[in-house]
Design an enzyme around this catalytic site. Structure first.
Site, PDB file in Angstrom:
ATOM      1  N   ARG A  82      -3.786   7.036   0.390  1.00 32.90           N
ATOM      2  CA  ARG A  82      -4.314   8.276   0.975  1.00 32.90           C
ATOM      3  C   ARG A  82      -3.345   9.071   1.823  1.00 32.90           C
ATOM      4  O   ARG A  82      -3.562  10.245   2.064  1.00 32.90           O
ATOM      5  CB  ARG A  82      -5.579   7.964   1.758  1.00 32.90           C
ATOM      6  CG  ARG A  82      -6.759   7.721   0.835  1.00 32.90           C
ATOM      7  CD  ARG A  82      -7.881   7.090   1.570  1.00 32.90           C
ATOM      8  NE  ARG A  82      -7.430   5.812   2.111  1.00 32.90           N
ATOM      9  CZ  ARG A  82      -8.219   4.945   2.731  1.00 32.90           C
ATOM     10  NH1 ARG A  82      -9.482   5.249   2.899  1.00 32.90           N
ATOM     11  NH2 ARG A  82      -7.756   3.818   3.173  1.00 32.90           N
TER      12      ARG A  82
ATOM     13  N   ARG B 282       0.826  -1.229   0.000  1.00 31.29           N
ATOM     14  CA  ARG B 282       0.000   0.000   0.000  1.00 31.29           C
ATOM     15  C   ARG B 282       0.848   1.262   0.000  1.00 31.29           C
ATOM     16  O   ARG B 282       0.538   2.233   0.691  1.00 31.29           O
ATOM     17  CB  ARG B 282      -0.925   0.016   1.210  1.00 31.29           C
ATOM     18  CG  ARG B 282      -1.994  -1.037   1.216  1.00 31.29           C
ATOM     19  CD  ARG B 282      -3.172  -0.588   0.349  1.00 31.29           C
ATOM     20  NE  ARG B 282      -4.250  -1.553   0.427  1.00 31.29           N
ATOM     21  CZ  ARG B 282      -5.293  -1.448   1.251  1.00 31.29           C
ATOM     22  NH1 ARG B 282      -5.393  -0.430   2.049  1.00 31.29           N
ATOM     23  NH2 ARG B 282      -6.216  -2.349   1.239  1.00 31.29           N
TER      24      ARG B 282
HETATM   25  O1  CP3 Z   1       0.197   0.509  -3.354  1.00 27.11           O
HETATM   26  C1  CP3 Z   1      -0.238  -0.667  -3.360  1.00 27.11           C
HETATM   27  O2  CP3 Z   1       0.024  -1.499  -2.484  1.00 27.11           O
HETATM   28  C2  CP3 Z   1      -1.047  -1.139  -4.559  1.00 27.11           C
HETATM   29  C3  CP3 Z   1      -2.430  -1.041  -4.472  1.00 27.11           C
HETATM   30  C4  CP3 Z   1      -3.288  -1.924  -3.583  1.00 27.11           C
HETATM   31  C5  CP3 Z   1      -4.546  -1.464  -3.128  1.00 27.11           C
HETATM   32  N1  CP3 Z   1      -5.197  -2.518  -2.554  1.00 27.11           N
HETATM   33  C6  CP3 Z   1      -5.038  -0.103  -3.314  1.00 27.11           C
HETATM   34  C7  CP3 Z   1      -6.153   0.393  -2.485  1.00 27.11           C
HETATM   35  C8  CP3 Z   1      -3.162  -3.263  -3.172  1.00 27.11           C
HETATM   36  C9  CP3 Z   1      -1.983  -4.210  -3.322  1.00 27.11           C
HETATM   37  C10 CP3 Z   1      -4.384  -3.633  -2.536  1.00 27.11           C
HETATM   38  C11 CP3 Z   1      -4.673  -4.976  -2.026  1.00 27.11           C
HETATM   39  C12 CP3 Z   1      -5.887  -5.181  -1.212  1.00 27.11           C
HETATM   40  N2  CP3 Z   1      -7.119  -4.629  -1.378  1.00 27.11           N
HETATM   41  C13 CP3 Z   1      -5.956  -6.102  -0.136  1.00 27.11           C
HETATM   42  C14 CP3 Z   1      -4.852  -7.011   0.314  1.00 27.11           C
HETATM   43  C15 CP3 Z   1      -3.835  -6.314   1.121  1.00 27.11           C
HETATM   44  C16 CP3 Z   1      -4.294  -5.893   2.465  1.00 27.11           C
HETATM   45  O3  CP3 Z   1      -4.281  -4.678   2.714  1.00 27.11           O
HETATM   46  O4  CP3 Z   1      -4.606  -6.758   3.269  1.00 27.11           O
HETATM   47  C17 CP3 Z   1      -7.267  -6.036   0.376  1.00 27.11           C
HETATM   48  C18 CP3 Z   1      -7.804  -6.813   1.546  1.00 27.11           C
HETATM   49  C19 CP3 Z   1      -7.989  -5.098  -0.428  1.00 27.11           C
HETATM   50  C20 CP3 Z   1      -9.429  -4.746  -0.313  1.00 27.11           C
HETATM   51  C21 CP3 Z   1      -9.606  -3.315  -0.018  1.00 27.11           C
HETATM   52  N3  CP3 Z   1      -9.397  -2.295  -0.932  1.00 27.11           N
HETATM   53  C22 CP3 Z   1     -10.017  -2.740   1.198  1.00 27.11           C
HETATM   54  C23 CP3 Z   1     -10.341  -3.502   2.466  1.00 27.11           C
HETATM   55  C24 CP3 Z   1     -10.070  -1.353   0.999  1.00 27.11           C
HETATM   56  C25 CP3 Z   1     -10.584  -0.330   1.962  1.00 27.11           C
HETATM   57  C26 CP3 Z   1      -9.665  -0.094   3.065  1.00 27.11           C
HETATM   58  C27 CP3 Z   1      -8.970   1.193   2.872  1.00 27.11           C
HETATM   59  O5  CP3 Z   1      -7.757   1.273   3.166  1.00 27.11           O
HETATM   60  O6  CP3 Z   1      -9.653   2.124   2.425  1.00 27.11           O
HETATM   61  C28 CP3 Z   1      -9.634  -1.090  -0.318  1.00 27.11           C
HETATM   62  C29 CP3 Z   1      -9.495   0.226  -0.952  1.00 27.11           C
HETATM   63  C30 CP3 Z   1      -8.132   0.568  -1.452  1.00 27.11           C
HETATM   64  N4  CP3 Z   1      -7.300  -0.272  -2.160  1.00 27.11           N
HETATM   65  C31 CP3 Z   1      -7.505   1.854  -1.334  1.00 27.11           C
HETATM   66  C32 CP3 Z   1      -6.270   1.739  -1.981  1.00 27.11           C
HETATM   67  C33 CP3 Z   1      -5.255   2.820  -2.187  1.00 27.11           C
HETATM   68  C34 CP3 Z   1      -8.117   3.089  -0.713  1.00 27.11           C
HETATM   69  C35 CP3 Z   1      -8.991   3.672  -1.783  1.00 27.11           C
HETATM   70  C36 CP3 Z   1      -9.349   5.108  -1.608  1.00 27.11           C
HETATM   71  O7  CP3 Z   1     -10.252   5.409  -0.820  1.00 27.11           O
HETATM   72  O8  CP3 Z   1      -8.759   5.961  -2.302  1.00 27.11           O
END
Ligand code: CP3
Length: 364
Positions: A46, A42
């Site tokens: 944000r 990640r």
């Molecule tokens: O920079 C990176 O690592 C690449 C991008 C990436 C994202 N999600 C972007 C994202 C990666 C590798 C993921 C994987 C992901 N997504 C996982 C596995 C890794 C982990 O964190 O356990 C999971 C469970 C998800 C599902 C997911 N996507 C959730 C639970 C959420 C909401 C939680 C949160 O932090 O808002 C997301 C949204 C998400 N995926 C965001 C990002 C940058 C936030 C989106 C936003 O509001 O702009």
């Protein structure tokens, strides 16, 4: 799959003179390294004002689905902090949408799948897809990223969610809370859960392989909810499918590294190596020397500074924690990362400093 295309992205097969072997890929050989490669799960998101600015103009899914914007966001942490690896900006839920499950991202509550799989009839709604068509935007972004990184020693990573974690989202419709729907099938209709996990595994092999053909030089499988599966069921419903995806992937791309992240893996340490992955992302619960003893010298470890440590406003303390991770990680088969992802509101200066300290560790 044609091997000529895949070999061009395999370790050591880069065209001579045009690319150096990225430091991260060297961590998958026995070669001792001057310092570990550093990237953070990640790393785009944000906590970066640059990302917030793009989010003012585009929804999260729009960013994922517009290659030029996905590339811009993928490059943000590379430009700002000079990480050694770049993970393509996307989400683990993207292929679920391509299989026919509606997907929404809400600002307050994260992802939502409004029509989850909860009955036998629901399973029939899931269909296979052609990654180059339904997720063509991702493959295009990977190709563009590979071009952006050419001439550098930075690696480009692709990724996907592991079958258990994807099944959890597909059935619960949101992040894991009680797991009541998945557990209903786990205990009462294991036949249906096996059908779902099998379908997801088949999809994942093609999806990860397509990412390699598009330019990914290594891939990571995220099993965020694996530890929610009770241990007596873990081998059959979590590990077996991790192994199925990894074995299928390695059959097509024998030399492309595949990393596995099992969140809260302490209780299942002995169940990691049998998956066949080349490397394992270890969370902050398990010290890396303990993980090394349990996993052996033949695999790569990645980790494991606590994401919460990045909030420490005391350089000495944060540096000591960073140094400890570097020392326990060792010189061979180690990649510096966090125990989990960068958290929202993380002070970016600390991200910058940690990267700098890891890089400086090589010149000591
Ligand atoms: O920079 C990176 O690592 C690449 C991008 C990436 C994202 N999600 C972007 C994202 C990666 C590798 C993921 C994987 C992901 N997504 C996982 C596995 C890794 C982990 O964190 O356990 C999971 C469970 C998800 C599902 C997911 N996507 C959730 C639970 C959420 C909401 C939680 C949160 O932090 O808002 C997301 C949204 C998400 N995926 C965001 C990002 C940058 C936030 C989106 C936003 O509001 O702009």
């Amino acid at each position: 799959m044609d091997t000529a295309t895949s070999s061009a992205t395999d370790i050591g097969a880069e065209r001579p003179g045009t690319e150096r072997v990225p430091l991260l890929l060297q961590a998958f050989t026995d070669q001792p390294l001057n310092r570990p490669a550093v990237w953070m799960m990640r790393q785009a998101g944000r906590y970066m004002h640059e990302y917030q600015a793009v989010r003012q103009k585009h929804s999260f899914l729009e960013i994922c689905k517009t290659p030029e914007v996905a590339v811009e966001v993928t490059m943000q942490p590379i430009t700002a902090f000079d990480f050694d690896a770049s993970i393509i900006f996307s989400d683990i839920l993207i292929p679920l949408e391509a299989m026919g499950l509606a997907l929404e991202f809400t600002d307050a509550k994260g992802p939502k799948l409004p029509q989850p799989i909860q009955t036998e009839a629901d399973l029939a709604r899931l269909h296979s897809f052609d990654p180059s068509v339904e997720t063509g935007f991702l493959l295009k972004a990977l190709g563009m990223m590979r071009h952006e990184l050419s001439g550098t020693n930075k690696a480009l990573l692709g990724f996907a969610g592991a079958p258990w974690t994807l099944a959890s989202y597909a059935m619960e419709g949101t992040s894991w809370k009680t797991g009541r729907h998945v557990k209903q099938w786990l205990y009462h209709r294991p036949d249906l859960l096996h059908l779902l996990l099998g379908q997801l595994s088949t999809m994942l092999i093609g999806y990860l392989s397509a990412q390699v053909h598009a330019g990914a030089q290594a891939v990571q499988l995220f099993d965020t909810w694996a530890s929610q599966c009770p241990l007596p069921y873990y081998d059959e419903f979590v590990m077996a499918y991790q192994r199925q995806v990894i074995t299928g992937f390695k059959a097509i791309h024998p030399t492309v590294p595949i990393l596995l992240f099992v969140k809260q893996s302490a209780a299942v340490m002995d169940r990691l190596v049998p998956t066949g992955a080349d490397g394992f992302s270890i969370d902050e619960w398990t010290p890396l020397d303990v993980a090394r003893t349990r996993l052996g010298n033949g695999v790569t470890l990645q980790g494991n500074l606590d994401s919460a440590a990045l909030f420490i406003e005391d350089d000495e303390c944060l540096k000591a924690m960073t140094d400890k991770v570097i020392a326990l990680g060792g010189k061979q088969r180690f990649i510096f990362n966090l125990g989990h992802g960068v958290l929202p509101h993380t002070p970016r200066e600390n991200v910058r400093k940690v990267v700098e300290w890891v890089k400086a560790s090589g010149s000591l």
